[in-house]
Design a protein around this motif. Structure first.
Motif, PDB file in Angstrom:
ATOM      1  N   GLU A  15       5.089   3.020  -5.100  1.00  0.00           N
ATOM      2  CA  GLU A  15       5.826   2.145  -4.208  1.00  0.00           C
ATOM      3  C   GLU A  15       5.961   0.754  -4.831  1.00  0.00           C
ATOM      4  O   GLU A  15       4.985   0.187  -5.317  1.00  0.00           O
ATOM      5  CB  GLU A  15       5.006   2.053  -2.918  1.00  0.00           C
ATOM      6  CG  GLU A  15       5.778   1.861  -1.657  1.00  0.00           C
ATOM      7  CD  GLU A  15       4.801   1.774  -0.481  1.00  0.00           C
ATOM      8  OE1 GLU A  15       3.922   2.647  -0.332  1.00  0.00           O
ATOM      9  OE2 GLU A  15       4.920   0.800   0.264  1.00  0.00           O
ATOM     10  N   ASP A  70       9.847  -0.775  -0.971  1.00  0.00           N
ATOM     11  CA  ASP A  70       9.265  -1.293   0.273  1.00  0.00           C
ATOM     12  C   ASP A  70       9.754  -2.730   0.492  1.00  0.00           C
ATOM     13  O   ASP A  70      10.661  -2.963   1.285  1.00  0.00           O
ATOM     14  CB  ASP A  70       7.737  -1.199   0.233  1.00  0.00           C
ATOM     15  CG  ASP A  70       7.102  -1.698   1.530  1.00  0.00           C
ATOM     16  OD1 ASP A  70       7.845  -2.067   2.455  1.00  0.00           O
ATOM     17  OD2 ASP A  70       5.861  -1.721   1.634  1.00  0.00           O
ATOM     18  N   ASP A 101       0.685   1.967  -4.508  1.00  0.00           N
ATOM     19  CA  ASP A 101       1.552   0.859  -4.077  1.00  0.00           C
ATOM     20  C   ASP A 101       1.201  -0.377  -4.889  1.00  0.00           C
ATOM     21  O   ASP A 101       0.101  -0.919  -4.758  1.00  0.00           O
ATOM     22  CB  ASP A 101       1.351   0.588  -2.589  1.00  0.00           C
ATOM     23  CG  ASP A 101       2.349  -0.431  -2.041  1.00  0.00           C
ATOM     24  OD1 ASP A 101       3.159  -0.960  -2.836  1.00  0.00           O
ATOM     25  OD2 ASP A 101       2.327  -0.685  -0.821  1.00  0.00           O
TER      26      ASP A 101
END
Ligand code: MG
Length: 345
Positions: A207, A232, A180
């Motif tokens: 992400e 996200d 992420d």
């Protein structure tokens, strides 16, 4: 008789300094909603983040304005959740708290866990990942060793030296890793180079590499990335999904971004209709917010519900994680209750 609402604050303390691309924190303040109806109590958590211009205080103020939604019988909880958006704009953390509390109450009034209200089998939920925050490589290696019992890791990148950080992870483990970047790679060409490098090192997906607002960049990247790219920060609610469908491979749904279980269900349906993969994530949250999301987890592809595992102690314990899977107890409602002493009586 309308249900009664009370709000209290709790300070969550993290086990380690928590680092992501935007900065570090050691604690987080949440607002807890307690909704009482006919002798039953439903619990809900607002754990908002500054990224979306909310905090525990704005959530508590919003909850006071959402109070009129609590009319009627909580077993008809759709009538309650459908009123929230008309009463307050934004403030999805507060809405999530009320949505969660009314589901908890409905489950308790009917004597069934919330997953039963949705017709789901909790044994069918995917394994959850466990997150490793940004830190010095030696500390990262230590955290990865500490996470030995978790079969899937999610590594936060977007640091000063992502490759050194990632090498520290791979120096310790070869288990599946998700990454992420939290909008930390603003240049699409640089993001692609990072993703190609990670793809050669056993990463499952990435992400939010680019800033949420850069949809053109996301489309460019999606066409070239060797790994799935998951939105996200770029996605809050179901209404965001149609314009993202050709820019990402999947989405990360969080109750604190979308405002609760009902909107999360809508997002799952809309995402499926657009062929998007679905991840269910969280903020730094107690076991209360995590439990609410976990009741929906059998519907998604990837689970990242570890917010309470990062805490020094969980004020809403209830559901254990075994071998990386949240094992939802067969208890009415959300199945969690405040630990003794965490709330003023
Ligand atoms: Mg994320």
């Amino acid at each position: 008789m309308a249900a009664r609402l009370d709000v209290q604050f709790i300070e969550l303390t993290l086990r380690h300094v928590w680092g992501i691309s935007r900065g570090t924190v050691t604690a987080k303040r949440i607002a807890v909603a307690r909704v009482e109806w006919e002798g039953l109590v439903g619990w809900g958590e607002a754990s908002p983040t500054s990224r979306y211009r909310e905090d525990a205080d704005t959530a508590a103020a919003a909850l006071a304005r959402l109070r009129p939604a609590l009319e009627g019988d909580p077993r008809a909880f759709r009538a309650v959740t459908d009123r929230l958006d008309a009463l307050v704009e934004g403030e999805f953390g507060a809405k999530a708290a009320l949505d969660m509390a009314i589901h908890d109450l409905a489950g308790k009034a009917l004597g069934v866990p919330v997953y039963r209200l949705f017709g789901l089998d909790p044994a069918a939920m995917p394994l959850t990942s466990f997150s490793i925050g940004i830190d010095e490589p030696a500390r990262v290696a230590e955290k990865v060793r500490e996470a030995e019992g978790h079969p899937i890791l999610k590594v936060k990148l977007g640091s000063k030296d992502d490759r050194a950080l990632f090498e520290a992870v791979r120096g310790v483990t070869d288990k599946p890793v998700r990454v992420d970047a939290n909008e930390g790679w603003p240049d699409p060409a640089e993001a692609l180079r990072q993703i190609e490098w990670l793809a050669a090192r056993g990463v499952e997906f990435v992400e939010q590499p680019l800033p949420a607002a850069d949809l053109d960049g996301a489309r460019w990247l999606r066409a070239r990335s060797p790994l799935p790219v998951v939105a996200d920060e770029a996605v809050l609610r179901s209404v965001d999904l149609p314009r993202l469908a050709d820019a990402y491979h999947g989405i990360n749904i969080k109750l604190m971004k979308c405002g609760g279980l009902q909107e999360a269900m809508r997002m799952i349906a809309v995402a499926r209709a657009h062929g998007l993969k679905i991840m269910l994530g969280c903020m730094i949250e107690s076991g209360l917010g995590i439990a609410a999301a976990a009741h929906l987890a059998p519907l998604v592809d990837w689970v990242d519900l570890d917010g309470n595992l990062l805490l020094a102690s969980d004020p809403f314990p209830g559901h254990p994680v075994e071998g990386g899977r949240i094992r939802l107890r067969d208890a009415p409602g959300l199945g969690v209750a405040p630990a003794p002493g965490v709330l003023a009586s």
